[in-house]
Design a protein around this motif. Structure first.
Motif, PDB file in Angstrom:
ATOM      1  N   LEU A  62       3.890   8.084   4.582  1.00 36.93           N
ATOM      2  CA  LEU A  62       4.358   7.241   5.682  1.00 36.93           C
ATOM      3  C   LEU A  62       3.177   6.662   6.457  1.00 36.93           C
ATOM      4  O   LEU A  62       3.200   5.486   6.854  1.00 36.93           O
ATOM      5  N   ALA A  63       2.136   7.476   6.664  1.00 34.94           N
ATOM      6  CA  ALA A  63       0.944   6.979   7.363  1.00 34.94           C
ATOM      7  C   ALA A  63       0.246   5.897   6.545  1.00 34.94           C
ATOM      8  O   ALA A  63      -0.209   4.882   7.095  1.00 34.94           O
ATOM      9  N   MET A  64       0.171   6.089   5.229  1.00 30.63           N
ATOM     10  CA  MET A  64      -0.448   5.075   4.380  1.00 30.63           C
ATOM     11  C   MET A  64       0.394   3.794   4.353  1.00 30.63           C
ATOM     12  O   MET A  64      -0.153   2.680   4.335  1.00 30.63           O
ATOM     13  N   ALA A  65       1.719   3.956   4.360  1.00 33.15           N
ATOM     14  CA  ALA A  65       2.600   2.779   4.409  1.00 33.15           C
ATOM     15  C   ALA A  65       2.358   1.987   5.688  1.00 33.15           C
ATOM     16  O   ALA A  65       2.290   0.746   5.667  1.00 33.15           O
ATOM     17  N   TYR A  66       2.219   2.702   6.804  1.00 35.89           N
ATOM     18  CA  TYR A  66       1.934   2.014   8.063  1.00 35.89           C
ATOM     19  C   TYR A  66       0.583   1.302   7.998  1.00 35.89           C
ATOM     20  O   TYR A  66       0.461   0.153   8.441  1.00 35.89           O
ATOM     21  N   LEU A  81      -7.550   6.004   9.290  1.00 38.20           N
ATOM     22  CA  LEU A  81      -6.161   6.389   9.085  1.00 38.20           C
ATOM     23  C   LEU A  81      -5.849   6.473   7.596  1.00 38.20           C
ATOM     24  O   LEU A  81      -5.157   7.396   7.138  1.00 38.20           O
ATOM     25  N   ALA A  82      -6.373   5.511   6.824  1.00 37.94           N
ATOM     26  CA  ALA A  82      -6.169   5.541   5.369  1.00 37.94           C
ATOM     27  C   ALA A  82      -6.862   6.753   4.764  1.00 37.94           C
ATOM     28  O   ALA A  82      -6.295   7.442   3.902  1.00 37.94           O
ATOM     29  N   LEU A  83      -8.084   7.017   5.201  1.00 37.65           N
ATOM     30  CA  LEU A  83      -8.824   8.164   4.681  1.00 37.65           C
ATOM     31  C   LEU A  83      -8.124   9.477   5.046  1.00 37.65           C
ATOM     32  O   LEU A  83      -8.009  10.388   4.215  1.00 37.65           O
ATOM     33  N   PHE A 149       4.564   2.877  -0.794  1.00 36.27           N
ATOM     34  CA  PHE A 149       4.252   4.161  -0.160  1.00 36.27           C
ATOM     35  C   PHE A 149       5.428   4.657   0.683  1.00 36.27           C
ATOM     36  O   PHE A 149       5.647   5.867   0.803  1.00 36.27           O
ATOM     37  N   LEU A 150       6.166   3.740   1.271  1.00 33.31           N
ATOM     38  CA  LEU A 150       7.371   4.127   2.008  1.00 33.31           C
ATOM     39  C   LEU A 150       8.386   4.747   1.050  1.00 33.31           C
ATOM     40  O   LEU A 150       9.029   5.759   1.377  1.00 33.31           O
TER      41      LEU A 150
END
Length: 203
Positions: A62-66, A81-83, A149-150
């Motif tokens: 969810l964080a990667m989707a954002y 955030l991606a890392l 990713f979502l």
């Protein structure tokens, strides 16, 4: 496994300066954390590790989707955030959903069928892995970088729900005790001897 197979491309899409080095770090971390999981499995238990794994994998997707959506739309989305999302995923996967199901498979089947059942389970798991890896580029093209990713986050949430409601804790239990737990969850009442007889008939 799509994260592993396409880690370099994902790191590049996430705007990392050296995606190849980042992908290599991911692989090294996976190996190291799998070793950690082998030590934790008898301390924390199989089910709790898989639950923590499912939750962390869901959050990381969810964080990667954002992050991907933010990059496309100009929202706030720092590269860390991606890392952090990839790091959380690797920790969760490598200490839970990666290695633990292979342990559980050998603990939920009677001895008469464990070989055949494990072979079928292995074939199904690797077939699913193949399909996900093969279809990842097509899914990304169809749903967008954030959408895929979502979708994966939703699957991880469903996996968490399945583990919580259906998978018994096998730590410290015999196969007979695990079968009793599974039968109780299914709401059935046959005696264990009937289960063994059926297992022998199948074998």
């Amino acid at each position: 496994n799509a994260i592993m197979m396409y880690s370099t491309a994902i790191c590049s899409q996430a705007g990392m300066s050296d995606p190849a080095v980042a992908a290599l770090g991911i692989m090294i971390a996976q190996v190291a954390l799998t070793g950690v999981a082998s030590a934790l499995v008898e301390l924390a238990g199989r089910k709790s590790l898989m639950q923590a794994s499912g939750a962390s994998m869901c959050l990381s997707h969810l964080a990667m989707a954002y992050y991907m959506a933010a990059a496309e739309r100009g929202w706030w989305g720092p590269s860390w955030l991606a890392l952090a999302s990839l790091g959380l995923f690797i920790v969760g996967f490598s200490t839970g959903m990666g290695p633990i199901p292979w342990v559980v498979v050998g603990e939920v089947f009677p001895g008469e069928v464990v070989g055949s059942a494990s072979a079928v389970a292995t074939a199904v798991m690797w077939t699913c892995s193949f399909v996900v890896c093969l279809g990842f580029p097509a899914l990304q093209a169809a749903l967008g970088r954030s959408g895929v990713f979502l979708l994966f986050g939703g699957f991880c949430f469903g996996c968490l729900g399945f583990v919580t409601t259906m998978v018994p804790e096998t730590k410290g239990r015999t196969v007979d005790e695990v079968l009793e737990l599974l039968r109780a969850k299914a709401g059935s009442s046959p005696k264990l001897s009937a289960t063994k007889a059926l297992a022998k008939e199948v074998a």
